[in-house]
Design a protein around this motif. Structure first.
Motif, PDB file in Angstrom:
ATOM      1  N   PRO A  54      10.236  -2.224 -11.003  1.00 27.86           N
ATOM      2  CA  PRO A  54       8.767  -2.829 -11.486  1.00 27.86           C
ATOM      3  C   PRO A  54       7.984  -3.829 -10.584  1.00 27.86           C
ATOM      4  O   PRO A  54       6.908  -3.780 -10.264  1.00 27.86           O
ATOM      5  CB  PRO A  54       8.950  -3.240 -12.741  1.00 27.86           C
ATOM      6  N   LEU A  55       8.908  -4.635 -10.005  1.00 29.56           N
ATOM      7  CA  LEU A  55       8.325  -5.724  -9.148  1.00 29.56           C
ATOM      8  C   LEU A  55       8.009  -5.108  -7.702  1.00 29.56           C
ATOM      9  O   LEU A  55       7.159  -5.311  -7.130  1.00 29.56           O
ATOM     10  CB  LEU A  55       9.262  -6.578  -8.930  1.00 29.56           C
ATOM     11  N   LEU A  56       8.808  -4.233  -7.096  1.00 30.15           N
ATOM     12  CA  LEU A  56       8.560  -3.646  -5.988  1.00 30.15           C
ATOM     13  C   LEU A  56       7.264  -2.960  -6.002  1.00 30.15           C
ATOM     14  O   LEU A  56       6.643  -2.666  -4.913  1.00 30.15           O
ATOM     15  CB  LEU A  56       9.742  -2.809  -5.450  1.00 30.15           C
ATOM     16  N   GLN A  57       6.910  -1.997  -6.802  1.00 28.24           N
ATOM     17  CA  GLN A  57       5.640  -1.498  -6.989  1.00 28.24           C
ATOM     18  C   GLN A  57       4.503  -2.386  -7.010  1.00 28.24           C
ATOM     19  O   GLN A  57       3.362  -2.173  -6.772  1.00 28.24           O
ATOM     20  CB  GLN A  57       5.574  -0.766  -8.293  1.00 28.24           C
ATOM     21  N   VAL A  58       4.657  -3.705  -7.656  1.00 20.31           N
ATOM     22  CA  VAL A  58       3.661  -4.610  -7.409  1.00 20.31           C
ATOM     23  C   VAL A  58       3.281  -5.075  -5.967  1.00 20.31           C
ATOM     24  O   VAL A  58       2.224  -5.424  -5.498  1.00 20.31           O
ATOM     25  CB  VAL A  58       3.835  -5.794  -8.493  1.00 20.31           C
ATOM     26  N   LEU A  59       4.687  -5.387  -5.491  1.00 18.58           N
ATOM     27  CA  LEU A  59       4.586  -6.077  -4.203  1.00 18.58           C
ATOM     28  C   LEU A  59       4.022  -5.088  -2.770  1.00 18.58           C
ATOM     29  O   LEU A  59       3.442  -5.379  -2.096  1.00 18.58           O
ATOM     30  CB  LEU A  59       5.937  -6.527  -3.741  1.00 18.58           C
ATOM     31  N   PHE A  60       4.465  -3.837  -3.314  1.00 13.15           N
ATOM     32  CA  PHE A  60       4.309  -2.828  -2.072  1.00 13.15           C
ATOM     33  C   PHE A  60       3.677  -1.474  -2.799  1.00 13.15           C
ATOM     34  O   PHE A  60       4.361  -0.615  -3.493  1.00 13.15           O
ATOM     35  CB  PHE A  60       5.675  -2.410  -1.609  1.00 13.15           C
ATOM     36  N   PRO A  61       2.386  -1.369  -2.858  1.00 13.13           N
ATOM     37  CA  PRO A  61       1.362  -0.453  -3.452  1.00 13.13           C
ATOM     38  C   PRO A  61       2.208   0.800  -3.057  1.00 13.13           C
ATOM     39  O   PRO A  61       2.165   1.895  -3.799  1.00 13.13           O
ATOM     40  CB  PRO A  61      -0.018  -0.518  -3.187  1.00 13.13           C
ATOM     41  N   GLU A  62       2.620   1.159  -1.898  1.00 11.52           N
ATOM     42  CA  GLU A  62       3.026   2.580  -1.245  1.00 11.52           C
ATOM     43  C   GLU A  62       4.149   2.806  -2.331  1.00 11.52           C
ATOM     44  O   GLU A  62       4.615   4.009  -1.934  1.00 11.52           O
ATOM     45  CB  GLU A  62       3.480   2.357   0.171  1.00 11.52           C
ATOM     46  N   ALA A  97      16.663  10.954   6.553  1.00 15.29           N
ATOM     47  CA  ALA A  97      15.529  10.454   7.456  1.00 15.29           C
ATOM     48  C   ALA A  97      15.143   8.930   6.974  1.00 15.29           C
ATOM     49  O   ALA A  97      14.117   8.605   6.689  1.00 15.29           O
ATOM     50  CB  ALA A  97      14.476  11.355   7.219  1.00 15.29           C
ATOM     51  N   ASP A  98      16.080   8.121   7.354  1.00 15.71           N
ATOM     52  CA  ASP A  98      15.769   6.876   7.104  1.00 15.71           C
ATOM     53  C   ASP A  98      14.626   6.255   8.072  1.00 15.71           C
ATOM     54  O   ASP A  98      14.240   5.079   8.180  1.00 15.71           O
ATOM     55  CB  ASP A  98      17.083   5.769   7.237  1.00 15.71           C
ATOM     56  N   HIS A  99      14.465   6.947   8.994  1.00 12.50           N
ATOM     57  CA  HIS A  99      13.281   6.326   9.858  1.00 12.50           C
ATOM     58  C   HIS A  99      11.953   6.460   9.318  1.00 12.50           C
ATOM     59  O   HIS A  99      11.186   5.668   9.773  1.00 12.50           O
ATOM     60  CB  HIS A  99      13.248   7.222  11.192  1.00 12.50           C
ATOM     61  N   SER A 100      11.782   7.064   8.065  1.00 10.90           N
ATOM     62  CA  SER A 100      10.754   7.174   7.575  1.00 10.90           C
ATOM     63  C   SER A 100      10.537   6.149   6.101  1.00 10.90           C
ATOM     64  O   SER A 100       9.799   6.450   5.283  1.00 10.90           O
ATOM     65  CB  SER A 100      10.208   8.474   6.978  1.00 10.90           C
ATOM     66  N   LEU A 101      11.838   5.396   5.973  1.00  9.52           N
ATOM     67  CA  LEU A 101      11.991   4.676   4.924  1.00  9.52           C
ATOM     68  C   LEU A 101      10.967   3.672   4.621  1.00  9.52           C
ATOM     69  O   LEU A 101      10.374   3.035   5.565  1.00  9.52           O
ATOM     70  CB  LEU A 101      13.409   3.713   5.038  1.00  9.52           C
ATOM     71  N   GLN A 102      10.414   3.718   3.510  1.00  9.94           N
ATOM     72  CA  GLN A 102       9.208   2.990   3.060  1.00  9.94           C
ATOM     73  C   GLN A 102       9.517   1.436   3.043  1.00  9.94           C
ATOM     74  O   GLN A 102      10.593   0.891   3.058  1.00  9.94           O
ATOM     75  CB  GLN A 102       8.812   3.297   1.701  1.00  9.94           C
ATOM     76  N   VAL A 103       8.445   0.562   3.215  1.00  9.55           N
ATOM     77  CA  VAL A 103       8.538  -0.894   3.243  1.00  9.55           C
ATOM     78  C   VAL A 103       8.905  -1.369   4.679  1.00  9.55           C
ATOM     79  O   VAL A 103       7.910  -2.196   5.188  1.00  9.55           O
ATOM     80  CB  VAL A 103       9.287  -1.421   2.286  1.00  9.55           C
TER      81      VAL A 103
END
Length: 443
Positions: A54-62, A97-103
Motif C-alpha cells: 500500500p505504501l509503495l503505491q503511494v510513493l511510486f504511482p507506476e 527481465a530484471d532490466h525492466s524492474l520498476q522503480v
C-alpha cells in the motif's frame, strides 16, 4: 575450458573466459542447517514486501497497476535462443527481465528496497507509527518527520546506489550515496534530482564502500547499507525466488529430477546472485543449478571460490585491472557473507569478456527487443558454457543430466537497462555492431 582448480586459476590470471565447476556443491539439507540465514527468513522478506505494497503505491504511482508489487516478467525468447545457438535438444530459454524492474530499473531494487523498508519498519514500530497497521500512513508528514531525523548511506558502483537513493529519499530519509569512479554519470544525476547527496570517489567500489562505512560511523543516526555484509540485502534478493517459482508454474514449467532448472546470474560482490540462488535452492533443492557470471577483469567471486580457507583475495591480487564496461560488476573483492553461503550451493562460475557482453547486448535487442545494459548481458553465454564446454558436459554427466537436457529450462537473469539514456544505449548498440559477430544468427 577445464574446471580443475589450477587450470581455472591460470584462465583467471590471464583474463580468458572459463567455466569453473564447484566441487563443494551439496544438497538442500545443508541450506536448512544454515546458521547465518534460515529459509524462514526468506518468507519473512517476502511478507515484508507484501506489507509495504500500500505504501509503495503511494510513493511510486507506476506501481498502482501492479498493486504495489515490484516484479519483472519471465519472458520466452525463442528467437534469441536460436541466435545464441542453443538447440531445443538442450532445453528451453527464458529471460528473467530484471532490466525492466520498476522503480529502480535493475536487480538491485530487490535487495536495496528491502533493506530500506526493513529499516523504515523498525523506526515506525519504535515510534508508534504503525499501531493501526496502515503502512500507507508512512507517507504522511508525521512519519516523514521521523524519517528525516535519520540518514541512509551506501557505497555503490551505480545500481545499488540508485535503488537505495530512490526509495530512501521517497520515504523522507536524508540519503547519501558514495559512488566509485566507474559509476555512470547519468546514475549520479538521477540521484541528485531526487535530492540525494552523491559523493564521488576516485577509487573503485571497495573504496566507495569503505568511505561510506567511515562516514556512517561518525553519524549517530545513520543506517549504512553494507553491500559486502548485509543479510537484509541478501534476503531482499532471495525473495525473488518465490516469484520465479510462481511464474514457472504459470508457464507450466516443471522443475524436478527429470526437468532440471539452470539459472545464470550476473555477479558483482555476490549478494544479489547469492540471495537469489539461496532462495532457489530453498524451493527447488538439488534440481536447480545456479551459475554466476563475471567479467574477465573483475571475477572477484571466482577468485574467492578458488582461494584457500582464511583467504579473501581481490582481483588485483591475481594481476587483474577490475576495469569493465559492466559497471555494476566492477568489484575487486567478493562479499564474504555471500561466499560462505554459496560454497555448498552455487554450481559454478564463468567469466565473460566485455566484447562478448556488447555482442549479446545487441543480439538481445535485434532478436527480442530487450533493452539492457552491458552488465545485464553477462549471463547470455551461460547455456553454451554449460552445454558445450568440456567442464560443462562433465558436470551434466556427473549429475545424471545429459539425457534430460531436452526437458531442461535455462533462465538468464538480467540486471539493469530501464533507465539508461537513449544516447548511451545507442552507443552500446553501435559498439556491439562494430565487433566481429561470430555468434550464430537465426536462419
Amino acid at each position: 575450458m577445464p574446471s580443475d582448480k589450477s587450470s581455472t586459476a591460470v584462465h583467471l590470471r590471464e583474463a580468458t573466459p572459463t567455466l569453473w565447476i564447484n566441487p563443494d556443491r551439496l544438497e538442500r539439507s545443508l541450506i536448512d542447517r544454515s546458521k547465518t540465514i534460515a529459509p524462514k527468513d526468506i518468507e519473512d522478506a517476502r511478507a515484508r514486501f507484501v506489507r509495504f505494497r500500500p505504501l509503495l503505491q503511494v510513493l511510486f504511482p507506476e506501481l498502482r497497476a501492479s498493486g504495489g508489487v515490484i516484479e519483472s516478467p519471465l519472458l520466452a525468447a525463442p528467437t534469441l535462443q536460436a541466435a545464441l545457438g542453443l538447440p531445443l535438444a538442450h532445453g528451453q530459454l527464458l529471460i528473467k527481465a530484471d532490466h525492466s524492474l520498476q522503480v529502480a530499473g535493475s536487480i538491485k531494487a530487490r535487495g536495496g528496497i528491502h533493506e530500506v523498508l526493513e529499516f523504515a519498519e523498525e523506526l515506525a514500530q519504535r515510534n508508534g507509527l504503525l499501531e493501526g497497521g496502515n503502512y500507507a500512513s508512512l507517507a504522511n508528514e508525521s512519519a516523514r518527520a521521523v524519517f528525516r531525523r535519520h540518514q541512509v548511506a551506501v557505497g555503490s558502483t551505480g545500481n545499488l546506489g540508485l535503488s537505495i537513493g530512490i526509495v530512501a529519499s521517497a520515504l523522507g530519509f536524508r540519503t547519501v550515496v558514495h559512488m566509485s569512479a566507474d559509476a555512470k554519470e547519468w546514475k549520479k544525476e538521477r540521484l541528485r534530482k531526487r535530492d540525494v547527496l552523491v559523493i564521488e570517489h576516485d577509487g573503485d567500489y571497495a573504496d566507495a564502500v569503505a568511505a561510506g562505512r567511515r562516514q556512517a560511523e561518525s553519524e549517530p543516526l545513520c543506517h549504512f547499507v553494507d553491500d559486502e555484509n548485509s543479510s537484509s540485502l541478501f534476503l531482499g534478493y532471495s525473495a525473488a525466488a518465490g516469484h520465479l517459482r510462481e511464474q514457472l508454474e504459470l508457464l507450466g514449467v516443471k522443475v524436478d529430477a527429470d526437468h532440471p532448472l539452470f539459472v545464470y546470474l550476473p555477479c558483482g560482490v555476490g549478494g544479489a546472485p547469492g540471495g537469489i540462488a539461496f532462495g532457489l535452492a530453498h524451493y527447488f533443492g538439488k534440481h536447480v543449478h545456479c551459475f554466476f557470471a563475471e567479467p574477465t577483469q573483475s571475477p572477484c567471486f571466482l577468485a574467492r571460490m578458488l582461494a584457500r580457507d582464511g583467504e579473501h583475495p581481490s582481483v588485483y591480487d591475481v594481476g587483474l585491472t577490475n576495469r569493465t564496461e559492466a559497471d555494476g560488476l566492477a568489484v575487486p573483492r567478493a562479499s564474504e557473507l555471500a561466499a560462505v553461503l554459496m560454497r555448498p550451493i552455487v554450481a559454478g562460475v564463468f567469466t565473460v569478456e566485455d566484447e562478448t557482453m556488447f555482442r549479446h547486448l545487441r543480439l538481445a535487442h535485434t532478436t527480442e527487443q530487450l533493452r539492457i545494459e552491458p552488465s545485464a548481458s553477462v549471463g547470455f553465454g551461460g547455456p553454451a558454457m554449460v552445454c558445450e564446454s568440456e567442464s560443462g558436459r562433465a558436470y551434466l554427466q556427473s549429475h545424471g543430466l545429459s539425457s534430460r537436457m531436452h526437458q531442461a529450462t535455462h533462465v538468464i537473469w538480467t540486471t539493469g537497462g530501464l533507465f539508461v539514456p537513449q544516447t548511451e544505449y545507442e552507443e552500446f548498440l553501435a559498439r556491439g555492431a562494430s565487433l566481429d559477430l561470430d555468434i550464430p544468427t537465426p536462419s
